[in-house]
Design a protein around this motif. Sequence first.
Motif, PDB file in Angstrom:
ATOM      1  N   VAL A 322       0.834  -1.205   0.000  1.00 53.71           N
ATOM      2  CA  VAL A 322       0.000   0.000   0.000  1.00 53.71           C
ATOM      3  C   VAL A 322       0.869   1.255   0.000  1.00 53.71           C
ATOM      4  N   ALA A 323       1.927   1.250   0.821  1.00 54.62           N
ATOM      5  CA  ALA A 323       2.815   2.424   0.882  1.00 54.62           C
ATOM      6  C   ALA A 323       3.488   2.686  -0.458  1.00 54.62           C
ATOM      7  N   VAL A 324       3.988   1.616  -1.084  1.00 56.54           N
ATOM      8  CA  VAL A 324       4.647   1.765  -2.381  1.00 56.54           C
ATOM      9  C   VAL A 324       3.648   2.206  -3.447  1.00 56.54           C
ATOM     10  N   ALA A 325       2.445   1.645  -3.403  1.00 56.88           N
ATOM     11  CA  ALA A 325       1.425   2.021  -4.386  1.00 56.88           C
ATOM     12  C   ALA A 325       1.044   3.498  -4.255  1.00 56.88           C
ATOM     13  N   ARG A 326       0.944   3.975  -3.028  1.00 57.89           N
ATOM     14  CA  ARG A 326       0.649   5.401  -2.825  1.00 57.89           C
ATOM     15  C   ARG A 326       1.750   6.271  -3.439  1.00 57.89           C
ATOM     16  N   ASN A 327       2.999   5.840  -3.268  1.00 54.48           N
ATOM     17  CA  ASN A 327       4.098   6.592  -3.877  1.00 54.48           C
ATOM     18  C   ASN A 327       3.987   6.588  -5.397  1.00 54.48           C
ATOM     19  N   ARG A 328       3.634   5.442  -5.967  1.00 58.17           N
ATOM     20  CA  ARG A 328       3.494   5.360  -7.426  1.00 58.17           C
ATOM     21  C   ARG A 328       2.399   6.305  -7.914  1.00 58.17           C
ATOM     22  N   VAL A 329       1.298   6.363  -7.178  1.00 54.41           N
ATOM     23  CA  VAL A 329       0.194   7.243  -7.573  1.00 54.41           C
ATOM     24  C   VAL A 329       0.646   8.705  -7.596  1.00 54.41           C
ATOM     25  N   ARG A 330       1.472   9.072  -6.618  1.00 55.57           N
ATOM     26  CA  ARG A 330       1.945  10.460  -6.545  1.00 55.57           C
ATOM     27  C   ARG A 330       3.143  10.719  -7.446  1.00 55.57           C
ATOM     28  N   GLY A 331       3.703   9.648  -8.013  1.00 53.53           N
ATOM     29  CA  GLY A 331       4.850   9.812  -8.890  1.00 53.53           C
ATOM     30  C   GLY A 331       6.142  10.093  -8.148  1.00 53.53           C
ATOM     31  N   VAL A 332       6.251   9.571  -6.914  1.00 58.30           N
ATOM     32  CA  VAL A 332       7.458   9.799  -6.123  1.00 58.30           C
ATOM     33  C   VAL A 332       7.982   8.455  -5.617  1.00 58.30           C
ATOM     34  N   ALA A 333       9.189   8.470  -5.099  1.00 61.65           N
ATOM     35  CA  ALA A 333       9.743   7.316  -4.397  1.00 61.65           C
ATOM     36  C   ALA A 333       9.925   7.688  -2.938  1.00 61.65           C
ATOM     37  N   GLY A 334       9.741   6.720  -2.058  1.00 63.30           N
ATOM     38  CA  GLY A 334       9.910   6.958  -0.635  1.00 63.30           C
ATOM     39  C   GLY A 334      11.380   7.091  -0.269  1.00 63.30           C
ATOM     40  N   PRO A 335      11.665   7.268   1.018  1.00 58.70           N
ATOM     41  CA  PRO A 335      13.059   7.440   1.446  1.00 58.70           C
ATOM     42  C   PRO A 335      13.885   6.194   1.204  1.00 58.70           C
ATOM     43  N   ASN A 336      15.063   6.391   0.657  1.00 57.48           N
ATOM     44  CA  ASN A 336      15.984   5.281   0.434  1.00 57.48           C
ATOM     45  C   ASN A 336      16.863   5.125   1.672  1.00 57.48           C
ATOM     46  N   GLN A 337      17.629   4.048   1.732  1.00 55.78           N
ATOM     47  CA  GLN A 337      18.587   3.887   2.818  1.00 55.78           C
ATOM     48  C   GLN A 337      19.651   4.968   2.732  1.00 55.78           C
ATOM     49  N   THR A 338      19.972   5.559   3.880  1.00 55.24           N
ATOM     50  CA  THR A 338      21.072   6.519   3.924  1.00 55.24           C
ATOM     51  C   THR A 338      22.303   5.837   4.516  1.00 55.24           C
ATOM     52  N   HIS A 339      23.456   6.161   3.977  1.00 55.21           N
ATOM     53  CA  HIS A 339      24.691   5.540   4.455  1.00 55.21           C
ATOM     54  C   HIS A 339      25.816   6.575   4.491  1.00 55.21           C
ATOM     55  N   TYR A 340      25.455   7.771   4.917  1.00 54.70           N
ATOM     56  CA  TYR A 340      26.426   8.855   4.923  1.00 54.70           C
ATOM     57  C   TYR A 340      27.485   8.704   6.025  1.00 54.70           C
ATOM     58  N   ASN A 341      27.187   7.924   7.066  1.00 54.53           N
ATOM     59  CA  ASN A 341      28.126   7.831   8.188  1.00 54.53           C
ATOM     60  C   ASN A 341      29.391   7.045   7.846  1.00 54.53           C
ATOM     61  N   LYS A 342      29.214   5.983   7.071  1.00 52.74           N
ATOM     62  CA  LYS A 342      30.347   5.133   6.689  1.00 52.74           C
ATOM     63  C   LYS A 342      31.197   4.733   7.899  1.00 52.74           C
ATOM     64  N   GLN A 343      30.517   4.304   8.956  1.00 56.06           N
ATOM     65  CA  GLN A 343      31.232   3.886  10.153  1.00 56.06           C
ATOM     66  C   GLN A 343      31.835   2.501   9.962  1.00 56.06           C
ATOM     67  N   THR A 344      32.884   2.238  10.702  1.00 55.58           N
ATOM     68  CA  THR A 344      33.514   0.923  10.641  1.00 55.58           C
ATOM     69  C   THR A 344      32.862  -0.003  11.665  1.00 55.58           C
ATOM     70  N   ILE A 345      33.009  -1.297  11.439  1.00 55.86           N
ATOM     71  CA  ILE A 345      32.453  -2.294  12.339  1.00 55.86           C
ATOM     72  C   ILE A 345      33.537  -2.669  13.347  1.00 55.86           C
ATOM     73  N   ALA A 346      33.246  -2.470  14.612  1.00 52.16           N
ATOM     74  CA  ALA A 346      34.228  -2.781  15.652  1.00 52.16           C
ATOM     75  C   ALA A 346      34.459  -4.281  15.724  1.00 52.16           C
ATOM     76  N   PRO A 347      35.708  -4.729  15.862  1.00 52.48           N
ATOM     77  CA  PRO A 347      35.955  -6.158  16.062  1.00 52.48           C
ATOM     78  C   PRO A 347      35.329  -6.612  17.381  1.00 52.48           C
ATOM     79  N   MET A 348      34.977  -7.893  17.446  1.00 57.46           N
ATOM     80  CA  MET A 348      34.313  -8.404  18.637  1.00 57.46           C
ATOM     81  C   MET A 348      35.169  -8.201  19.880  1.00 57.46           C
ATOM     82  N   GLY A 349      36.468  -8.222  19.730  1.00 59.63           N
ATOM     83  CA  GLY A 349      37.345  -8.024  20.883  1.00 59.63           C
ATOM     84  C   GLY A 349      37.197  -6.667  21.537  1.00 59.63           C
ATOM     85  N   ASP A 350      36.705  -5.675  20.797  1.00 56.66           N
ATOM     86  CA  ASP A 350      36.523  -4.334  21.347  1.00 56.66           C
ATOM     87  C   ASP A 350      35.198  -4.166  22.086  1.00 56.66           C
ATOM     88  N   VAL A 351      34.300  -5.110  21.925  1.00 60.21           N
ATOM     89  CA  VAL A 351      32.983  -5.004  22.556  1.00 60.21           C
ATOM     90  C   VAL A 351      33.120  -5.088  24.068  1.00 60.21           C
TER      91      VAL A 351
END
Length: 440
Positions: A322-351
């Motif tokens: 339903v959400a996607v269909a509503r966007n199609r009707v309005r001719g828009v796309a909803g929010p995409n994933q943002t990945h501006y942080n580009k953080q690193t994944i801590a090794p398990m030893g640091d947890v």
Amino acid sequence: MRVRQEGAEPLKVALLGSGTVGTQVARLILEHGDDFAARIGHPLELVGVAVRDLTKERAGVPPELFTDDPHELVQRGDIEIVIELIGGIEPAKSLVLEAIEAGASVVTANKALLAAHGAEIFDAAERAGVDVYYEAAVAGAIPIIRPLRESLVGDSINQVMGIVNGTTNYILDKMTTEQTDYEAALVQAQDLGFAEADPTADVEGHDAAAKAALLASLAFHTRVNSADVHCEGITRIVPDDIRAAREVGCVVKLVAIASQVDEAEISVRVHPALIPTGHPLAAVGGAYNAIFVESEAAGRLMFLGPGAGGAPTASAVTGDLVAVARNRVRGVAGPNQTHYNKQTIAPMGDVRTRYFLRLRVVDEPGVLAAIAGILAGHGISVQTVLQSSSDDAARSDGESAELSLMTHMAAEADLMACLSQLKASPKVLSDVRILRVEGM
């Protein structure tokens, strides 16, 4: 994407896969068409359902809708929304990318695909100006993807911790409430349909790890895939672990945790953990899922509900539809994933977390001090101690006792470093059982 006008023809929908969830989704589209049309503003038309076996009867879905050529279906040019419920990586990945290239928006429940190849899929969708919605990929009917992507997007999330696999939660719950062992609880789960004939993906934590990757990506605006997630399952949990947890006011749960370590690092992990009985996650029983979010402004939020099953998962799929269909009707796309942080994944030893250690030791004066000294030598302090003598555990070299220790916060690397020293100590008569402690 064009804006639709009143009186335009229905939005054409293709469904890939007609298993338990897919069949339920098809029925909902066909049986509740008027409701969906009222909510969207335009009707939906299910124009094709791709299946592997055309001879299999699927009640409630007209046979003329079925096709065994999913590629032809998604490439026909007039499809506006593709619902992918095949699962796995291929052919699902190829079909999703073909649908996006053809200009269709996508609704999927495929956590394995998105956790492994989400970057490629979301980038393709952004270039094409279409949606990829996937609420059903994490925790079944529980709305968690949209809250993280939209409702909490103005907040800063510190941690997401949850029970995101119903199979393992059911097994651990039975081990806790009925004092059964792992094998018997697994058979019960299989008999009730909560576990697959091959439960490996669930009990080894792989299913939860894929979901953890998706949650972490959304919560911390950085790309995380399943390979980034530290993953441990529940197959080594024994009744004595459950009993010992109870004695310190905890229960054992398989948890997925994504947390902010510092400004540059996040930690993403799946493993069994002791949860204090006063924590909201401790009371989540059976095959239910629950996700606990901690953010700076909103504080602590809890999302609870059925984590699997045809009807609950279909509810999440049709909500996205339903959400996607509503966007199609309005001719828009909803929010995409943002990945501006580009953080690193801590090794398990640091947890850093608390740990619960259980070991059998020689029952004589000075043992506790010796064990605590080994831990202290690695910078680990003891919070609580529980010691119980056991007549039936007597050994030829003297009486033994079970010693249980709860530590204060410590780094995983420090705890692992002291294990070999503990095992080599003449005071220790068994392997050291270790479980992390969360939510305390």
